[in-house]
Scaffold this motif. Structure first.
Motif, PDB file in Angstrom:
ATOM      1  N   THR A 130      -2.479 -26.022  10.933  1.00 25.65           N
ATOM      2  CA  THR A 130      -3.320 -26.825  11.805  1.00 25.65           C
ATOM      3  C   THR A 130      -2.479 -27.621  12.786  1.00 25.65           C
ATOM      4  N   GLU A 152      -9.576 -42.627   2.555  1.00 26.46           N
ATOM      5  CA  GLU A 152      -8.670 -41.958   3.496  1.00 26.46           C
ATOM      6  C   GLU A 152      -7.221 -42.068   3.036  1.00 26.46           C
ATOM      7  N   ASP A 155      -1.823 -35.997  14.085  1.00 24.16           N
ATOM      8  CA  ASP A 155      -3.185 -35.841  14.579  1.00 24.16           C
ATOM      9  C   ASP A 155      -4.160 -36.224  13.472  1.00 24.16           C
ATOM     10  N   LYS A 173      -7.010 -35.400  12.984  1.00 28.04           N
ATOM     11  CA  LYS A 173      -7.817 -34.256  12.539  1.00 28.04           C
ATOM     12  C   LYS A 173      -7.202 -33.580  11.315  1.00 28.04           C
ATOM     13  N   ASP A 174      -5.909 -33.820  11.078  1.00 29.51           N
ATOM     14  CA  ASP A 174      -5.226 -33.180   9.956  1.00 29.51           C
ATOM     15  C   ASP A 174      -5.331 -33.972   8.662  1.00 29.51           C
ATOM     16  N   ARG A 207     -11.138 -38.269   6.466  1.00 27.53           N
ATOM     17  CA  ARG A 207     -11.077 -39.228   7.565  1.00 27.53           C
ATOM     18  C   ARG A 207     -12.231 -40.209   7.462  1.00 27.53           C
ATOM     19  N   GLN A 255     -19.171 -37.626   7.641  1.00 26.11           N
ATOM     20  CA  GLN A 255     -17.747 -37.390   7.493  1.00 26.11           C
ATOM     21  C   GLN A 255     -17.366 -35.935   7.773  1.00 26.11           C
ATOM     22  N   LYS A 284     -15.856 -32.647   9.254  1.00 22.77           N
ATOM     23  CA  LYS A 284     -14.594 -32.416   9.948  1.00 22.77           C
ATOM     24  C   LYS A 284     -14.837 -31.485  11.126  1.00 22.77           C
ATOM     25  N   PRO A 285     -14.435 -31.862  12.328  1.00 18.69           N
ATOM     26  CA  PRO A 285     -14.674 -31.029  13.494  1.00 18.69           C
ATOM     27  C   PRO A 285     -13.985 -29.682  13.366  1.00 18.69           C
ATOM     28  N   GLU A 344     -11.711 -26.630  14.270  1.00 18.21           N
ATOM     29  CA  GLU A 344     -10.433 -26.560  14.996  1.00 18.21           C
ATOM     30  C   GLU A 344     -10.567 -25.669  16.234  1.00 18.21           C
TER      31      GLU A 344
END
Length: 567
Positions: free
Chosen positions: A12, A118, A453, A455-456, A460, A562, A564-565, A567
């Motif tokens: 990622t 988190e 990032d 995102k990783d 989160r 929550q 996760k977007p 990739e």
């Protein structure tokens, strides 16, 4: 991400480069023990002895299952604060005011838990309060948070022992309550001494009973409000009497917020269990995400039902506040309104289980925190001893002995000392939540400053940075508001000192360690974000890598906050 045990590949974005470079490095991210930090040796590409991690260190066993983690997270919120003390908020702020107070404090607790989630998912440790504060802020703060947390829960265990004796005397008044208190201590000790599975399984079933009780209460409450049981239709009539729906307006809500805040203490224990979770990547986020829904369902729904069924002018709401008042607790009163004459006995049994659960969890949390403190050189080394089942037996014994000492002090008749100790425990809990918010702020800023990032992140937290700021602001208000009654309308010196005793104790721990060890504030770019991280543990084989599981359709819907977007 793919791989087997001890072999992980991350693909990622920018994190791929960092992990690959890190895994081939010949370095030693060790901290000096006398500087109260942790020590961790990494495997170098040459396999030299000085680069191999020390596997002979005593370790905890990662044997907590997902269902146990989930139920610990759910049951951690449900305690005597809900079953007995919730009526105080209704008498203080009225039905609507108490509902607003629990919504406000519930949202704050949600953000505290997501902040802890988190960090704990990224770095699974058994003492997040000491470890994160030392790692992200100042080692002296970590020392202070760790010892204060231990003191807080050690005192809580002692108070639960007192409560057990009072509760059983409801049925057997002619037998000294000390007998039942000592029996409760033996039960708590054995459940913790067997293995972490013993603690987890006991908490699973005790929490299940609490959940079932609340579920039945809500059904009975709805039937009572609608007139199906109890012989009369109540509806919203209690929202139109004197002091309803808002009593004393904003002042009443603020007072109710303080009571509600102390009712939620213990929700952070799920963060302590991370160090023994078999699959932290999956189970910790899952447990943390459930916080929002359990607060909404168990607390908010219960407060709504209590406000509909019981008028806020009922004098029993003010009088009920301790475990000896189970006969006039809001839950008992609702069941009796529905025609259940046996309600007091049932609720007494539930409260007994609740107190045992709180003591069991408190003993577990104290043991793990003390073990980490000893491992980092912040407590006697003998407390590092771990049995073959992964139980820090001397840390457990040390905690049990001190809880027994405090319990004996309460029996000596010196109630002023006992009140001081209980107040110390209560305010310390608020301080831990503040520490979690501050640590999360520093962690996320360091994570971004070092080029990672967000995102990783394995998990989160939602609405950063609003969440920590919102939680910290409310916690400051609660700390100052807690002593409001000791200042106005008349200053109560004993009450004021008793309320804020935790603050000077924290400062003593902090400044003593800072002066003796000459610790310094950790620079943002120097914060270590690799040692002991989940990725490192998975790569080194310290944690098994489980295949990803596709959530059920209804879980996908309820986890949208929550998600996760892609990739």
């Amino acid at each position: 991400m793919s791989g087997t045990n001890g072999d992980i590949e991350v693909t990622t974005g920018s994190l791929h480069h960092r992990v690959s470079a890190y895994s081939g490095a010949k370095h030693d991210d060790s901290y000096d023990a006398k500087d109260n930090m942790y020590e961790e040796k990494h495997i170098g590409t040459d396999g030299s002895p000085n680069s191999i991690r020390e596997h002979d260190e005593p370790k905890l066993k990662r044997r907590l299952k997902g269902r146990q983690m989930g139920m610990i997270a759910i049951g951690g919120t449900i305690g005597t604060g809900l079953f007995i003390g919730s009526g105080t908020t209704l008498a203080t702020a009225g039905p609507a005011g108490s509902l607003v107070a629990y919504l406000v404090i519930g949202s704050m607790v949600f953000f505290v838990c997501t902040s802890l989630g988190e960090m704990s998912t990224f770095i699974p440790t058994s003492d997040p309060f000491n470890h994160f504060a030392a790692r992200f802020m100042d080692p002296a703060l970590g020392f202070a948070f760790g010892w204060n947390y231990w003191c807080s829960w050690m005192l809580t265990v002692a108070s639960e022992l007192v409560a057990c004796g009072i509760i059983v005397q409801y049925w057997l008044p002619h037998i000294n309550g000390i007998v039942w208190s000592l029996i409760a201590l033996v039960i708590m000790f054995l459940l913790n001494a067997i293995s972490v599975r013993g603690y987890g399984e006991a908490e699973f079933w005790m929490s299940s009973l609490k959940v079932l009780t609340v579920f039945v209460f809500l059904i009975v409450g709805i039937l009572t409000v609608t007139g199906v049981t109890g012989g009369e239709y109540i509806g919203g009539s209690n929202w139109h009497i004197e002091g309803a729906p808002f009593k004393d307006h904003i002042v009443g809500i603020l007072k109710a917020c303080i009571v509600a805040a102390f009712s939620f203490q213990g929700t952070e224990i799920v963060g302590v269990t991370v160090g023994e979770c078999a699959n932290p990547r999956r189970d910790v986020p899952r447990a943390i995400r459930s916080v929002f829904w359990r607060i909404l369902f168990f607390y908010i729904s219960s407060i709504l039902i209590i406000g509909l069924v019981i008028p806020n002018t009922d004098k029993n709401l003010v009088e009920a506040g301790g475990v000896g008042d189970v006969g006039i607790s809001p839950f008992t009163m609702v069941f009796e309104k529905a025609g259940a004459s046996w309600a007091a006995h049932i609720m007494n049994a539930v409260v007994l289980i609740t107190v045992l659960s709180a003591g069991n969890s408190g003993l577990y949390a104290c043991t793990r925190v003390m073990w980490v403190l000893a491992k980092e050189g912040k407590a006697p080394k003998i407390l590092r001893k771990v049995t073959k089942h992964g139980v820090p037996i001397w840390a457990l014994t040390f905690t049990a002995l001190w809880s027994t000492v405090i319990f004996c002090i309460s029996l000596a008749g010196n109630q002023n000392v006992y009140v001081f100790l209980i107040n110390l425990s209560g305010l310390s809990g608020i301080g831990f939540w503040m520490g979690i918010g501050l640590c999360h702020w520093r962690f996320r800023r360091a994570y971004v400053a070092q080029g990672y990032d967000v995102k990783d992140l394995p998990y989160r937290a939602a609405f950063f940075p609003f969440g920590p700021i919102y939680a910290l602001s409310l916690l400051v208000v609660i700390i100052f508001g807690q002593g409001y009654g000791t200042i106005w309308p008349k200053f109560d010196a004993l009450g004021f000192v008793s309320t804020y005793l935790a603050l000077p104790l924290f400062l003593i721990f902090w400044l003593t360690w800072k002066y003796t060890k000459k610790t310094k504030w950790v620079n943002m770019l120097d914060i270590d974000l690799t040692t002991g991280s989940l990725l490192e543990m998975e790569r080194n084989g310290d944690i098994d890598i489980f295949p990803p599981e596709g959530p059920w359709t209804w879980k996908k819907y309820f986890r949208w906050m929550q998600r996760k977007p892609a990739e």
